[in-house]
Design an enzyme around this catalytic site. Sequence first.
Site, PDB file in Angstrom:
ATOM      1  N   VAL A 169      86.236 -39.155  17.629  1.00  0.00           N
ATOM      2  CA  VAL A 169      86.396 -37.762  18.048  1.00  0.00           C
ATOM      3  C   VAL A 169      87.010 -37.669  19.446  1.00  0.00           C
ATOM      4  CG1 VAL A 169      85.067 -35.731  18.761  1.00  0.00           C
ATOM      5  CG2 VAL A 169      84.637 -36.791  16.550  1.00  0.00           C
ATOM      6  N   GLY A 176      81.733 -38.734  -7.904  1.00  0.00           N
ATOM      7  CA  GLY A 176      81.968 -40.133  -7.572  1.00  0.00           C
ATOM      8  C   GLY A 176      80.728 -40.797  -7.019  1.00  0.00           C
ATOM      9  N   CYS A 236      79.082 -39.244   9.506  1.00  0.00           N
ATOM     10  CA  CYS A 236      78.680 -37.859   9.787  1.00  0.00           C
ATOM     11  C   CYS A 236      77.714 -37.269   8.775  1.00  0.00           C
ATOM     12  CB  CYS A 236      79.916 -36.970   9.899  1.00  0.00           C
ATOM     13  SG  CYS A 236      80.812 -37.292  11.420  1.00  0.00           S
TER      14      CYS A 236
HETATM   15  P1  NAD Z   1      82.115 -43.228  18.188  1.00  0.00           P
HETATM   16  O1  NAD Z   1      80.934 -44.112  18.130  1.00  0.00           O
HETATM   17  O2  NAD Z   1      83.357 -43.607  17.471  1.00  0.00           O
HETATM   18  O3  NAD Z   1      82.533 -42.962  19.711  1.00  0.00           O
HETATM   19  C1  NAD Z   1      81.630 -42.769  20.752  1.00  0.00           C
HETATM   20  C2  NAD Z   1      82.234 -43.364  22.011  1.00  0.00           C
HETATM   21  O4  NAD Z   1      81.419 -43.026  23.122  1.00  0.00           O
HETATM   22  C3  NAD Z   1      82.298 -44.897  21.975  1.00  0.00           C
HETATM   23  O5  NAD Z   1      83.614 -45.310  22.279  1.00  0.00           O
HETATM   24  C4  NAD Z   1      81.319 -45.339  23.053  1.00  0.00           C
HETATM   25  O6  NAD Z   1      81.701 -46.535  23.701  1.00  0.00           O
HETATM   26  C5  NAD Z   1      81.379 -44.136  24.000  1.00  0.00           C
HETATM   27  N1  NAD Z   1      80.202 -44.010  24.872  1.00  0.00           N
HETATM   28  C6  NAD Z   1      78.894 -44.092  24.552  1.00  0.00           C
HETATM   29  N2  NAD Z   1      78.122 -43.910  25.649  1.00  0.00           N
HETATM   30  C7  NAD Z   1      78.973 -43.682  26.675  1.00  0.00           C
HETATM   31  C8  NAD Z   1      78.791 -43.425  28.066  1.00  0.00           C
HETATM   32  N3  NAD Z   1      77.567 -43.362  28.625  1.00  0.00           N
HETATM   33  N4  NAD Z   1      79.879 -43.263  28.841  1.00  0.00           N
HETATM   34  C9  NAD Z   1      81.124 -43.330  28.301  1.00  0.00           C
HETATM   35  N5  NAD Z   1      81.360 -43.572  27.000  1.00  0.00           N
HETATM   36  C10 NAD Z   1      80.296 -43.752  26.198  1.00  0.00           C
HETATM   37  O7  NAD Z   1      81.605 -41.807  17.679  1.00  0.00           O
HETATM   38  P2  NAD Z   1      82.464 -40.655  16.969  1.00  0.00           P
HETATM   39  O8  NAD Z   1      82.601 -40.939  15.524  1.00  0.00           O
HETATM   40  O9  NAD Z   1      83.683 -40.385  17.787  1.00  0.00           O
HETATM   41  O10 NAD Z   1      81.458 -39.434  17.110  1.00  0.00           O
HETATM   42  C11 NAD Z   1      81.219 -38.821  18.353  1.00  0.00           C
HETATM   43  C12 NAD Z   1      80.456 -37.542  18.109  1.00  0.00           C
HETATM   44  O11 NAD Z   1      81.260 -36.635  17.347  1.00  0.00           O
HETATM   45  C13 NAD Z   1      79.175 -37.735  17.292  1.00  0.00           C
HETATM   46  O12 NAD Z   1      78.201 -36.843  17.752  1.00  0.00           O
HETATM   47  C14 NAD Z   1      79.588 -37.361  15.893  1.00  0.00           C
HETATM   48  O13 NAD Z   1      78.521 -36.891  15.120  1.00  0.00           O
HETATM   49  C15 NAD Z   1      80.586 -36.251  16.151  1.00  0.00           C
HETATM   50  N6  NAD Z   1      81.582 -36.082  15.094  1.00  0.00           N
HETATM   51  C16 NAD Z   1      82.170 -37.176  14.526  1.00  0.00           C
HETATM   52  C17 NAD Z   1      83.142 -36.998  13.549  1.00  0.00           C
HETATM   53  C18 NAD Z   1      83.782 -38.191  12.882  1.00  0.00           C
HETATM   54  O14 NAD Z   1      84.428 -37.999  11.839  1.00  0.00           O
HETATM   55  N7  NAD Z   1      83.653 -39.394  13.407  1.00  0.00           N
HETATM   56  C19 NAD Z   1      83.524 -35.706  13.157  1.00  0.00           C
HETATM   57  C20 NAD Z   1      82.928 -34.616  13.788  1.00  0.00           C
HETATM   58  C21 NAD Z   1      81.950 -34.817  14.757  1.00  0.00           C
END
Ligand code: NAD
Length: 473
Positions: free
Chosen positions: A11, A273, A280
Site C-alpha cells: 500500500v 472457487g 486483507c
Molecule cells: P506490508 O507488510 O507490505 O508493508 C508494511 C511496510 O511497513 C513494510 O515495508 C514494513 O517494513 C514497514 N514498517 C513497519 N513498521 C515500520 C516502522 N516503524 N517504520 C517504518 N516502516 C515500517 O503491508 P501492506 O500490505 O502494504 O499493508 C499495509 C496496510 O494497508 C495494512 O493495514 C493493510 O491491512 C492495509 N491494506 C492492504 C492492502 C493490500 O492489498 N495489501 C489493501 C488495502 C489496505
Amino acid sequence: MRIAVIGTGYVGLVSAVSLAHMGHTVVGVDNNAEKLAQLQGGKSPIYEPGLQEDLTLAMGTGRLQFHGNLVAAVGSSTVIFIAVGTPPLPSGASDTRAVATVASAIGVALAGDRQPRLVVNKSTVPMGTGAWVQDLVTRGAAAGSAPPPVTVVSNPEFLREGQALRDSYNPDRIVLGSDDPAALLTMEQLYAPLIKRRCRGCDISRPGPIPLIKTDLASAEMIKYAANAFLATKVSFINELAQLCDCVGADITLVADGIGLDKRIGRAFLDAGIGWGGSCLPKDVSALMHTANSRGIHPRLLAAVTGVNQDQRRLVVRKLQQALPVLQGRTIGLLGLTFKPNTDDLREAPALDIAAELIRLGATVKGFDPYWSRQDHWPKALASIQHCASAMALAKGCDALVVVTEWPEFKLLDWAQLGREMHQRLVVDGRNCLDGVVLTAAGFHWQGMGRNPPPHGSAPSSTASGSASRSAP
Ligand code: NAD
C-alpha cells in the site's frame, strides 16, 4: 504538497508512487534496511504490474525519494501517511503495534513544532484507532511542550493486489474521515488531480469525477472493514451454492451470471472457487469479528462466512480424493501458488494450506507459479513444495494437477502435451478458469468447483503407468 509515507509495502509504495505522479513531493520511509536499499537504488521490492516503470518515472522527476530517517521525513512534510502493516494477532484482533510505534515517533519528531500537519491513517485499523493515534502523537511530543497542531484523518485504502497501481489511479471512491472540516478540505485538495482524473494512469474514459465520501473518523474506519466483510460474504455465498451445484447438476458460473445481471446483486465477486485468502480479507474479517465480540455483539454471519471459506480449501482435497481415494504416495502438482494472479504475495495463500493438507495425507506436492518459479530464489513459505520451473516440469509424473491460482497463462497451456507427462490425467480446477471441454478432449478427467464435467469426462484417463484406483504403498 510535501508528503511523507511511512511504510513502503504494497500500500505505502503504490501510494507514494501515485502521489508523486499527482504532482506532490513524496518521501517514502521504511525501517526495513533491505527494502530501503532496493528502493533507494530505484528497484521495487514487490511485484505489481506497471509498478517498476512508474517508480522509475516518479524517481526520475525528483519528486519521489526514500530514506530511513522518519524524523527528517516528518519534519519536512505537511501530510504524513501511515501505511505500516496491521497483521492479525492469534486472537484474531488487528496487531496495531507498528501503527502505535509510528504515531509515537511522529509525536517525538514534532515536539515543540507549531506547523499544522495532517497524520493520515492508510493502514487498515480498528474503529477508534484514529482517536488513539491522535493521543499517541500528542503524548509522543509531550515533554512539557504544547501538543503539536496535528489532525488525524482516516483514508482507508481499497486497492487490489495484482492491479494495485491501476486501482490507486482509478479508485471507485475516496473515503476521508475526520472530525475537522479543514483537514478534510486539505485532503480533498491533495487528491484533486486524481478526483478530476488529471494525472498519469487515470482512466479519462470514465465519466465524472471520482466520488468522494467525507465522514467522521470512526465511520471511515468502519467503511474499510464493512467493504472487505461484504466481499468475503459474497464469495462464501457463491461457494456454498457451488457445493450445492455439485450435487444437483447445476453450473455455478451460469447461476452467477444469472443472478449477477440483477443490478441489486452485481456479478463481481461471484466466482466460485477455493475461496478468499491474501493479506486483507482473512485478517480484516477476523478483526471485525473480534471488535464485535469485544462489544458484546456476536457476528454470526461473519463466523459462517469464515467457516465456508475454510471448507473450500478442504473441498479441493476432497475432490482429489473422489478420484484418488488414497493420496499417500501420490504426486500432486499445484498450478499457481500466490493468493491471486499478478502478485508475488503469498500471505494467507490457499496453496499453503492445501499443500500442508496433502503432505499430511502422505502426498508429494510440486508447484509451479508464474511469478515465483521464475525468480532466482524459492521463498521459505514454499519450502515444503517442490519447485518446478515450468508447467511441463510440474506435470511430469503427477497423479493430478490442482489449479490454485487463476494466472491467465494457464488458459493457454497445451493440455494434451501436459497430459503425456502425467501419471494420470486428472485436474481439479479450483478457480473454474479452464475450459472443461478442452480438457476433456485432451483426455483429462476435469473437476471444477460447482460445475459438472462435460459429457465423456467422467473417469480419469490413465496414461502408461497410472491407475485411478491404485492403493497406498
Ligand atoms: P506490508 O507488510 O507490505 O508493508 C508494511 C511496510 O511497513 C513494510 O515495508 C514494513 O517494513 C514497514 N514498517 C513497519 N513498521 C515500520 C516502522 N516503524 N517504520 C517504518 N516502516 C515500517 O503491508 P501492506 O500490505 O502494504 O499493508 C499495509 C496496510 O494497508 C495494512 O493495514 C493493510 O491491512 C492495509 N491494506 C492492504 C492492502 C493490500 O492489498 N495489501 C489493501 C488495502 C489496505
